[in-house]
Enzyme design. Structure first.
Site, mmCIF file in Angstrom:
data_model
loop_
_atom_site.group_PDB
_atom_site.id
_atom_site.type_symbol
_atom_site.label_atom_id
_atom_site.label_comp_id
_atom_site.label_asym_id
_atom_site.label_seq_id
_atom_site.Cartn_x
_atom_site.Cartn_y
_atom_site.Cartn_z
ATOM 1 N N CYS A 1 0.866 -1.185 0.000
ATOM 2 C CA CYS A 1 0.000 0.000 0.000
ATOM 3 C C CYS A 1 0.899 1.231 0.000
ATOM 4 O O CYS A 1 1.639 1.467 0.965
ATOM 5 C CB CYS A 1 -0.905 0.001 1.228
ATOM 6 S SG CYS A 1 -1.947 1.472 1.314
ATOM 7 N N CYS B 1 -5.039 6.177 -4.088
ATOM 8 C CA CYS B 1 -4.324 4.902 -3.994
ATOM 9 C C CYS B 1 -2.906 5.171 -4.484
ATOM 10 O O CYS B 1 -2.712 5.554 -5.646
ATOM 11 C CB CYS B 1 -5.016 3.849 -4.850
ATOM 12 S SG CYS B 1 -4.159 2.263 -4.873
HETATM 13 N N1 LIG Z 1 -6.390 -2.419 -2.213
HETATM 14 C C1 LIG Z 1 -5.009 -2.647 -2.513
HETATM 15 C C2 LIG Z 1 -4.103 -2.402 -1.354
HETATM 16 C C3 LIG Z 1 -4.087 -0.968 -0.886
HETATM 17 C C4 LIG Z 1 -3.450 0.002 -1.873
HETATM 18 C C5 LIG Z 1 -3.327 1.389 -1.275
HETATM 19 N N2 LIG Z 1 -4.539 2.099 -1.128
HETATM 20 C C6 LIG Z 1 -2.238 2.237 -1.885
HETATM 21 O O1 LIG Z 1 -2.173 3.429 -1.515
HETATM 22 O O2 LIG Z 1 -1.394 1.737 -2.611
HETATM 23 C C7 LIG Z 1 -4.808 -4.110 -2.978
HETATM 24 O O3 LIG Z 1 -5.603 -4.994 -2.619
HETATM 25 O O4 LIG Z 1 -3.841 -4.364 -3.701
#
Ligand SMILES: N[C@@H](CCC[C@H](N)C(=O)O)C(=O)O
Length: 329
Positions: free
Chosen positions: A106, A266
């Protein structure tokens, strides 16, 4: 939550200690991608999927897109210790999506985790870069002045090596899959990008289309990635010279995160978006990209050795005691 502990009383008979009634938690976010952070440096907490979901619940819990558990690398179970790979990685980021699923990485979370370590006195940025263990390998973090915000700080993370899982064919064609997004009439070509976790990026016709798509439902990706994927819809906004002469590209993005739903940012998705747009732009495209997400802006930079860097803010907003009985997990 923790395994029932025992104490040897004066008689020598094991006396069970009561399970903890509360859990200390911190709430933080990076460009409004928000997390519940838990200090479990001795690795005693049994972080079940149900507890993650209860903490992340926006009505009955604290609320967050994910839960991040801080654990000392030395406290990881045998076998898992190899996840840290690097003796400098004293701390491990155990990342969980809001639905309880485990994610490898993340990007916004790493920055918030670094701010959390600093707040606990476990990292002093004056001592140099921080090395963090994650399921996608180690990540190196440095603190830098926030652009255009005197006194503010950003965190820049070497996010490691990125790849196009579709290889040279996908690079040449610019796509390797198709995505159906609610609100768009036809499937669109898309490009898979791996930044430690999986992403699928598709370009839209313009900002009006970007605003109109419905990301409350998971886009359907074909062929279906084996472990699911995060989907970024993007609109390239052009390129220009920064005051120092560096060529900088700009992209607007929305995201549907695996294990969460639509989020306001993200970090790994921003890296994937910049890398896809750069691939589509071809030779001479910028190495630095500003990615605008609903929750703010982050910077993505190509590094030597096939690595990519993510920089942006990290904010800790509250420290709370969670009543575990009331949480019901
Ligand atoms: N939902 C993603 C993991 C989290 C990613 C995050 N929000 C970021 O900032 O990179 C997954 O399941 O790969």
């Amino acid at each position: 939550m923790t395994s029932p502990d025992t104490d040897l009383a004066a008689t020598g008979a094991p006396v069970p200690l009561s399970a903890p009634a509360t859990l200390s938690a911190t709430k933080g976010h990076g460009t409004q991608n928000d997390f519940v952070l838990l200090d479990d440096r001795d690795g005693a907490l049994d972080l079940t999927d149900a507890l993650v979901r209860a903490l992340a619940d926006r009505r009955a819990g604290i609320g967050g897109d994910g839960v991040i558990r801080l654990v000392a690398s030395s406290a990881l179970p045998e076998g898992a210790a190899s996840l840290t790979q690097d003796p400098r990685a004293q701390w491990f980021m155990d990342y969980r999506n809001a639905d309880g699923s485990i994610a490898e990485m993340c990007g916004n979370g790493v920055r918030v985790f670094a701010a959390y370590l600093a707040s606990l006195g476990l990292w002093d940025p004056a001592d140099g870069d921080l090395t963090i263990g994650t399921r996608a390998g180690v990540r190196h973090v440095r603190r830098e002045p926030a652009p255009g915000a005197p006194g503010g700080v950003w965190y820049a993370v070497d996010m490691g090596a990125w790849t196009l899982p579709g290889g040279d064919t996908a690079q040449a064609a610019g796509f390797d899959s198709e995505v159906v997004v609610a609100g768009l009439e036809v499937a669109r070509p898309a490009l898979s990008v791996d930044v430690g976790n999986p992403h699928t990026v598709l370009a839209l016709a313009g900002e009006a289309e970007l605003e109109s798509v419905d990301l409350t439902r998971a886009p359907s990706v074909s062929p279906a990635p084996p472990h699911g994927t995060n989907v970024e819809v993007v609109v390239p906004l052009g390129e220009g010279a920064a005051p120092d002469g560096t060529l900088v590209g700009r992209v607007r993005m929305r995201v549907h995160e695996r294990g969460v739903g639509e989020t306001r940012s993200c970090g790994t998705g921003a890296c994937a978006a910049a890398l896809a747009v750069r691939t589509w732009a071809g030779h001479g495209a910028p190495d630095v990209w500003l990615v605008d997400v609903p929750g703010g802006t982050v910077r993505v930079r190509l590094l030597d050795g096939g690595h990519v860097e993510l920089a942006g803010p990290a904010v800790l907003v509250a420290a709370v005691e969670v009543d575990l009985a009331a949480l019901g997990a």
